[in-house]
Design a protein around this motif. Structure first.
Motif, short mmCIF file in Angstrom:
data_model
loop_
_atom_site.label_atom_id
_atom_site.label_comp_id
_atom_site.label_asym_id
_atom_site.label_seq_id
_atom_site.Cartn_x
_atom_site.Cartn_y
_atom_site.Cartn_z
N ARG A 114 0.89 -1.12 0.04
CA ARG A 114 -0.04 0.06 -0.15
C ARG A 114 0.87 1.32 0.07
O ARG A 114 1.61 1.29 0.89
CB ARG A 114 -0.84 -0.13 1.10
CG ARG A 114 -1.82 -1.05 1.25
CD ARG A 114 -2.75 -1.10 2.60
NE ARG A 114 -2.05 -1.41 3.72
CZ ARG A 114 -1.68 -0.48 4.77
NH1 ARG A 114 -2.19 0.95 4.50
NH2 ARG A 114 -1.16 -0.91 5.65
N SER A 119 2.49 1.68 5.52
CA SER A 119 2.60 0.29 4.89
C SER A 119 4.21 0.16 4.80
O SER A 119 4.91 -0.93 4.90
CB SER A 119 1.94 0.30 3.68
OG SER A 119 2.09 -0.99 2.95
N GLU A 122 5.91 -0.75 7.97
CA GLU A 122 5.58 -2.21 8.36
C GLU A 122 6.53 -3.09 7.73
O GLU A 122 6.79 -3.97 8.21
CB GLU A 122 3.95 -2.35 7.82
CG GLU A 122 3.40 -3.78 8.45
CD GLU A 122 1.90 -3.98 8.11
OE1 GLU A 122 1.56 -5.24 7.59
OE2 GLU A 122 1.33 -3.09 7.91
#
Length: 255
Positions: A114, A119, A122
């Protein structure tokens, strides 16, 4: 063409608006380019120039936008530094940024699934513990990446590459655009939180009230959250945070 004849206000920076305008035009729309944001130099190049001078000390190089890539490469050229020779792991927030990196002759190691900072963080968390990270971004930006990377054990250096400004002349152009029903846009596009905030301020300054039936298009969840803070409800949000994703979701809405 599902967007045939639709008047679409493009609020991107002048340097970047052509890609979205071209995609809208290809879908049959009538793009109206009035920038809500202008790209300006940072108050100082000291941080980015200092980082370039110490580039061999970094393990990761992270770019938050194509603008960050452009300025980084310009300053590298000015300093006689060749980033591609340093073997850095390069991460980019999305495909447009990655394309700019590749166009500059560098390899991209990571693009998140994303195309938002959350994102990217992450994906980077398990990779950066004990690593030295250079983050090249706008002068004013959210703290998601630097704080998150530090909490993952990385040593983070932030280098300001550019500033986002409110462009001169846009207030008068917006006032003229909304003065006649024949020219009022049916759609307004927002490609970042900065464009949403600046467009809101410009419309207030122009004493313009956006009609309730106006279709408000957001590039992604972060921009949508900013729009809601400003009192605007996104009509549609791109599933993929790209220009193509915005045009596709708008086509789906009208079809």
């Amino acid at each position: 063409m599902s967007l045939q004849g639709k008047r679409v206000l493009v609020t991107r920076a002048r340097e970047q608006a052509s890609q979205l305008a071209a995609a809208l035009r290809a879908a049959g729309a009538e793009p109206i380019e009035i920038p809500a944001i202008a790209i300006a130099p940072p108050h100082s190049y000291a941080h980015i120039d200092g980082a370039l001078a110490a580039l061999k000390e970094f393990d990761w190089l992270i770019f938050s936008s194509a603008n960050a890539v452009r300025v980084f490469c310009e300053r590298a050229l000015y300093a006689g530094v060749h980033p591609a020779t340093y073997g850095l792991q390069i991460a980019c927030v999305g495909p447009a940024t990655a394309e700019a990196v590749r166009d500059a002759g560098m390899k991209v190691a990571l693009v998140p699934p994303r195309f938002v900072a959350e994102s990217l963080l992450e994906e980077l968390r398990p990779l950066v513990g004990g690593e030295s990270v250079l983050l090249v971004r706008a002068e004013v930006a959210r703290d998601v990446l630097p704080s998150g990377l530090r909490s993952a054990g990385a040593e983070v250096t932030v280098a300001d590459a550019y500033r986002n400004e409110v462009p001169a002349g846009s207030v008068a152009r917006l006032k003229d655009l909304f003065a006649s029903d024949a020219f009022i846009p049916q759609v307004i596009t927002f490609t970042s939180s900065s464009t949403a905030r600046n467009a809101h301020a410009l419309l207030l300054a122009a004493d313009v009230i956006v009609p309730q039936e106006t279709v408000m298009v957001s590039i992604g969840p972060v921009t949508s959250a900013t729009m809601r803070e400003l009192g605007w409800v996104p009509t549609v949000e791109a599933r993929e945070a790209t220009i193509g994703g915005m045009v596709r979701v708008l086509q789906e809405y009208y079809s």
